[in-house]
Design an enzyme around this catalytic site. Structure first.
Site, PDB file in Angstrom:
ATOM      1  N   ARG A 153     107.342  31.967  37.407  1.00 52.03           N
ATOM      2  CA  ARG A 153     108.121  30.968  38.308  1.00 52.03           C
ATOM      3  C   ARG A 153     108.547  31.800  39.834  1.00 52.03           C
ATOM      4  NH1 ARG A 153     111.254  32.125  33.760  1.00 52.03           N
ATOM      5  NH2 ARG A 153     111.241  30.333  32.712  1.00 52.03           N
ATOM      6  N   LYS A 160     104.239  24.099  52.188  1.00 47.35           N
ATOM      7  CA  LYS A 160     103.592  22.693  50.907  1.00 47.35           C
ATOM      8  C   LYS A 160     102.491  23.456  50.042  1.00 47.35           C
ATOM      9  CE  LYS A 160     104.431  18.793  52.473  1.00 47.35           C
ATOM     10  NZ  LYS A 160     104.444  17.438  53.152  1.00 47.35           N
ATOM     11  N   GLU A 212      93.117  18.188  64.785  1.00 42.97           N
ATOM     12  CA  GLU A 212      94.749  18.403  64.107  1.00 42.97           C
ATOM     13  C   GLU A 212      95.645  19.363  65.374  1.00 42.97           C
ATOM     14  OE1 GLU A 212      96.617  17.042  61.717  1.00 42.97           O
ATOM     15  OE2 GLU A 212      95.236  17.019  59.890  1.00 42.97           O
ATOM     16  N   LYS A 214     103.917  23.932  64.174  1.00 46.75           N
ATOM     17  CA  LYS A 214     103.868  22.887  62.581  1.00 46.75           C
ATOM     18  C   LYS A 214     105.188  24.255  62.341  1.00 46.75           C
ATOM     19  CE  LYS A 214     102.504  22.499  58.470  1.00 46.75           C
ATOM     20  NZ  LYS A 214     101.451  21.507  58.089  1.00 46.75           N
ATOM     21  N   GLU A 265     111.089  17.666  54.549  1.00 50.61           N
ATOM     22  CA  GLU A 265     110.179  16.145  55.071  1.00 50.61           C
ATOM     23  C   GLU A 265     111.014  14.809  55.110  1.00 50.61           C
ATOM     24  OE1 GLU A 265     106.099  15.360  54.145  1.00 50.61           O
ATOM     25  OE2 GLU A 265     106.070  14.101  55.493  1.00 50.61           O
ATOM     26  N   ARG A 310     110.266  16.426  60.558  1.00 51.89           N
ATOM     27  CA  ARG A 310     108.452  17.025  60.433  1.00 51.89           C
ATOM     28  C   ARG A 310     108.016  15.387  59.720  1.00 51.89           C
ATOM     29  NH1 ARG A 310     107.519  21.209  55.316  1.00 51.89           N
ATOM     30  NH2 ARG A 310     105.588  20.853  55.410  1.00 51.89           N
ATOM     31  N   ASN A 319     102.877  13.569  60.895  1.00 48.29           N
ATOM     32  CA  ASN A 319     101.733  12.160  60.356  1.00 48.29           C
ATOM     33  C   ASN A 319     101.228  11.249  61.073  1.00 48.29           C
ATOM     34  OD1 ASN A 319     101.831  13.257  57.111  1.00 48.29           O
ATOM     35  ND2 ASN A 319     103.734  12.305  57.369  1.00 48.29           N
ATOM     36  N   HIS A 358      97.688   9.495  60.351  1.00 40.64           N
ATOM     37  CA  HIS A 358      97.459   9.685  59.413  1.00 40.64           C
ATOM     38  C   HIS A 358      98.033   8.760  58.633  1.00 40.64           C
ATOM     39  CE1 HIS A 358      97.584  14.049  60.127  1.00 40.64           C
ATOM     40  NE2 HIS A 358      97.802  14.398  59.378  1.00 40.64           N
ATOM     41  N   HIS A 418      94.739   7.789  56.405  1.00 42.97           N
ATOM     42  CA  HIS A 418      94.357   8.143  55.532  1.00 42.97           C
ATOM     43  C   HIS A 418      93.808   7.584  54.178  1.00 42.97           C
ATOM     44  CE1 HIS A 418      97.893  11.397  55.110  1.00 42.97           C
ATOM     45  NE2 HIS A 418      97.229  12.230  54.395  1.00 42.97           N
ATOM     46  N   HIS A 474      88.625  15.417  56.468  1.00 44.22           N
ATOM     47  CA  HIS A 474      90.669  15.114  56.727  1.00 44.22           C
ATOM     48  C   HIS A 474      90.327  14.351  58.225  1.00 44.22           C
ATOM     49  CE1 HIS A 474      95.018  14.027  56.621  1.00 44.22           C
ATOM     50  NE2 HIS A 474      94.324  15.190  57.419  1.00 44.22           N
TER      51      HIS A 474
HETATM   52  N1  LIG Z   1      99.458  22.691  52.218  1.00 49.04           N
HETATM   53  C1  LIG Z   1      99.188  22.009  53.069  1.00 49.04           C
HETATM   54  O1  LIG Z   1     100.981  21.759  54.453  1.00 49.04           O
HETATM   55  C2  LIG Z   1      97.947  20.807  54.035  1.00 49.04           C
HETATM   56  C3  LIG Z   1      98.203  20.578  55.037  1.00 49.04           C
HETATM   57  C4  LIG Z   1      96.933  19.384  55.547  1.00 49.04           C
HETATM   58  C5  LIG Z   1      96.369  19.932  54.702  1.00 49.04           C
HETATM   59  N2  LIG Z   1      95.785  20.787  53.622  1.00 49.04           N
HETATM   60  C6  LIG Z   1      94.862  20.772  52.030  1.00 49.04           C
HETATM   61  O2  LIG Z   1      93.710  21.615  52.963  1.00 49.04           O
HETATM   62  C7  LIG Z   1      92.153  21.147  52.512  1.00 49.04           C
HETATM   63  C8  LIG Z   1      91.127  20.951  53.541  1.00 49.04           C
HETATM   64  O3  LIG Z   1      91.780  22.391  54.341  1.00 49.04           O
HETATM   65  P1  LIG Z   1      90.087  22.839  54.903  1.00 49.04           P
HETATM   66  O4  LIG Z   1      90.021  22.083  55.695  1.00 49.04           O
HETATM   67  O5  LIG Z   1      90.493  23.844  55.518  1.00 49.04           O
HETATM   68  O6  LIG Z   1      89.217  22.861  53.976  1.00 49.04           O
HETATM   69  P2  LIG Z   1      88.002  24.159  52.636  1.00 49.04           P
HETATM   70  O7  LIG Z   1      89.259  25.146  52.004  1.00 49.04           O
HETATM   71  O8  LIG Z   1      87.470  23.134  51.705  1.00 49.04           O
HETATM   72  O9  LIG Z   1      87.137  24.489  53.706  1.00 49.04           O
HETATM   73  C9  LIG Z   1      86.064  24.174  54.442  1.00 49.04           C
HETATM   74  C10 LIG Z   1      84.249  24.813  54.449  1.00 49.04           C
HETATM   75  O10 LIG Z   1      84.729  25.752  54.680  1.00 49.04           O
HETATM   76  C11 LIG Z   1      84.485  26.813  54.852  1.00 49.04           C
HETATM   77  N3  LIG Z   1      85.214  27.983  55.328  1.00 49.04           N
HETATM   78  C12 LIG Z   1      86.476  28.005  55.509  1.00 49.04           C
HETATM   79  N4  LIG Z   1      86.602  29.822  55.938  1.00 49.04           N
HETATM   80  C13 LIG Z   1      85.336  29.982  56.297  1.00 49.04           C
HETATM   81  C14 LIG Z   1      85.115  30.822  58.093  1.00 49.04           C
HETATM   82  N5  LIG Z   1      86.056  30.960  58.390  1.00 49.04           N
HETATM   83  N6  LIG Z   1      83.555  30.898  58.150  1.00 49.04           N
HETATM   84  C15 LIG Z   1      82.340  29.746  57.339  1.00 49.04           C
HETATM   85  N7  LIG Z   1      83.209  28.598  56.637  1.00 49.04           N
HETATM   86  C16 LIG Z   1      84.225  28.761  56.479  1.00 49.04           C
HETATM   87  C17 LIG Z   1      84.629  26.489  53.258  1.00 49.04           C
HETATM   88  O11 LIG Z   1      84.456  27.281  52.102  1.00 49.04           O
HETATM   89  C18 LIG Z   1      84.709  25.616  52.819  1.00 49.04           C
HETATM   90  O12 LIG Z   1      83.403  25.315  52.410  1.00 49.04           O
HETATM   91  C19 LIG Z   1      92.755  19.699  51.754  1.00 49.04           C
HETATM   92  O13 LIG Z   1      92.824  20.293  49.996  1.00 49.04           O
HETATM   93  C20 LIG Z   1      94.122  19.601  52.104  1.00 49.04           C
HETATM   94  O14 LIG Z   1      95.102  18.623  51.021  1.00 49.04           O
HETATM   95  C21 LIG Z   1      97.174  20.765  53.043  1.00 49.04           C
HETATM   96 ZN   LIG Z   2      96.671  15.726  58.809  1.00 49.66          ZN
END
Ligand SMILES: NC(=O)c1ccc[n+]([C@@H]2O[C@H](COP(=O)([O-])OP(=O)(O)OC[C@H]3O[C@@H](n4cnc5c(N)ncnc54)[C@H](O)[C@@H]3O)[C@@H](O)[C@H]2O)c1
Ligand SMILES: [Zn+2]
Length: 345
Positions: free
Chosen positions: A103, A125, A167, A209, A219, A223, A227, A230, A234, A247
């Site tokens: 938990r 999130k 972003e 943020k 949200e 918040r 978006n 987005h 999306h 993204h």
């Molecule tokens: N929780 C939230 O509020 C929130 C907000 C926006 C996005 N997200 C989520 O985030 C995810 C996308 O995140 P992302 O864009 O970081 O993608 P990711 O985590 O897949 O990373 C992208 C690539 O970069 C590589 N990588 C990471 N750090 C590195 C570094 N320092 N040097 C070299 N390579 C590196 C990773 O191994 C991967 O191959 C999605 O699943 C999305 O839904 C969540």
């Molecule tokens: Zn985004």
């Protein structure tokens, strides 16, 4: 939230100060661990990390179950922290494991992509995808601590880096004209990962943020401004089955379209719309949209709207640095998508 070039060297002390050092477990993925493991020297748990597979495809309940197994094998109890060291995928998956195991374990986010540093690591999130769709299972589990060290961004590919930068531009448009101008003026230095320029930019985004989320964790109001770009972004991701765009790239197109709607409404001056267009053009080429149909995107937007119980809260730019939220018509969305070059039929 700590932001600083070299901030990771503070981690052992911060964890000790916060009583999070005992039996901490580090979760990461191979590409990050290979490149940056040494930066976690002295951090408890860094000798035996739990490595999950890389990429969006690993954002599943099965990966979370693998983390539970590792925690159980280590006899982890509720006092132990979980450290998520990686991009948004690692943060979301490890964060969800931390939210649910016993938990809830204290979570430390150590984001390593631009997107994760400015967005996903802050705000609480966490979650995973289901075969039926993205982010369908999750929780709000705010981190106890976030450490953003822009030095780790040096190893990101140009495409990943740029993708996160859209972003960053979004934060400028929704909350800070000075940030927007700072990015526009220093694009080359940012792409060169010049820490003197990059660090304050990342810090400014984290502050925006954290401020927005602090006022509106679940949200209900402010918040939603996050978006911006987005709604259409999306839709572009969905109609290309998440294969064409990173993204942030979809958000790049989405911001151009949202700026068009804002300008048509007289909220955004044409010069400011042109500034956004020029900045996005200067960042590099976006994957094409000229073969994508407006009608398909409208379908995806309607589907999203149904999921959120019938209201489409479209974020409009009220100048650069402020937003307004309003309903928009299909005609406005159509005109905006036509303006970025999408097909009518
Ligand atoms: N929780 C939230 O509020 C929130 C907000 C926006 C996005 N997200 C989520 O985030 C995810 C996308 O995140 P992302 O864009 O970081 O993608 P990711 O985590 O897949 O990373 C992208 C690539 O970069 C590589 N990588 C990471 N750090 C590195 C570094 N320092 N040097 C070299 N390579 C590196 C990773 O191994 C991967 O191959 C999605 O699943 C999305 O839904 C969540
Ligand atoms: Zn985004």
């Amino acid at each position: 939230v700590f932001v600083g070039a070299g901030a990771l060297s503070l981690l052992p002390r911060l964890l000790a100060d916060m009583d999070l050092a005992d039996a901490a477990t580090v979760v990461s993925c191979p590409p990050v661990w290979q490149r940056h493991a040494r930066r976690l020297r002295g951090v408890p748990g860094a000798r035996s990390p739990v490595l999950i597979p890389d990429g969006e495809r690993a954002k599943t309940l099965a990966t979370v179950a693998g983390i539970y197994d590792a925690l159980l094998a280590r006899r982890t109890d509720r006092s132990a922290a979980l450290l998520a060291f990686g991009g948004g995928v690692v943060g979301d998956v490890a964060g969800f494991a931390a939210a649910s195991y016993l938990r809830g374990l204290p979570l430390v986010q150590i984001p390593t992509t631009v997107l994760a540093q400015v967005d996903s690591a802050i705000g609480g999130k966490v979650g995973v995808n289901l075969p039926q769709g993205k982010n369908l299972v999750g929780a709000f589990h705010p981190p106890a601590l976030v450490i953003c060290d822009p030095a780790v961004l040096a190893t990101l590919s140009t495409r990943e880096f740029r993708s996160g930068l859209y972003e960053v531009v979004k934060y400028g448009v929704i909350a800070s004209r000075p940030l927007f101008d700072q990015v526009a003026r220093n694009l080359a230095a940012l792409f060169a990962r010049d820490l003197a320029v990059l660090t304050p930019v990342i810090a400014a985004c984290c502050a925006i943020k954290a401020d927005v989320v602090g006022r509106d964790e679940r949200e209900a109001g402010p918040r939603r401004a996050l978006n911006f770009g987005h709604t259409i972004g999306h839709a572009l991701e969905a109609i290309t089955r998440y294969r064409r765009f990173r993204h942030g790239e979809a958000i790049g197109w989405g911001m151009l379209a949202a700026a068009r709607v804002s300008a048509m409404r007289g909220l955004l001056r044409i010069e400011d719309e042109a500034r956004l267009q020029a900045l996005i053009a200067a960042m590099g080429r976006l994957p094409p949209v000229s073969d994508l149909r407006v009608g398909d995107a409208l379908g995806a937007i309607r589907h999203d709207k149904k999921v959120s119980r019938g209201r489409l809260h479209f974020v409009l730019a009220n100048g650069i640095g402020r937003t307004t939220i309003d309903e928009v018509s299909g005609r406005e969305l159509t005109a905006a998508m036509r303006s970025i070059g999408m097909r009518l039929t």
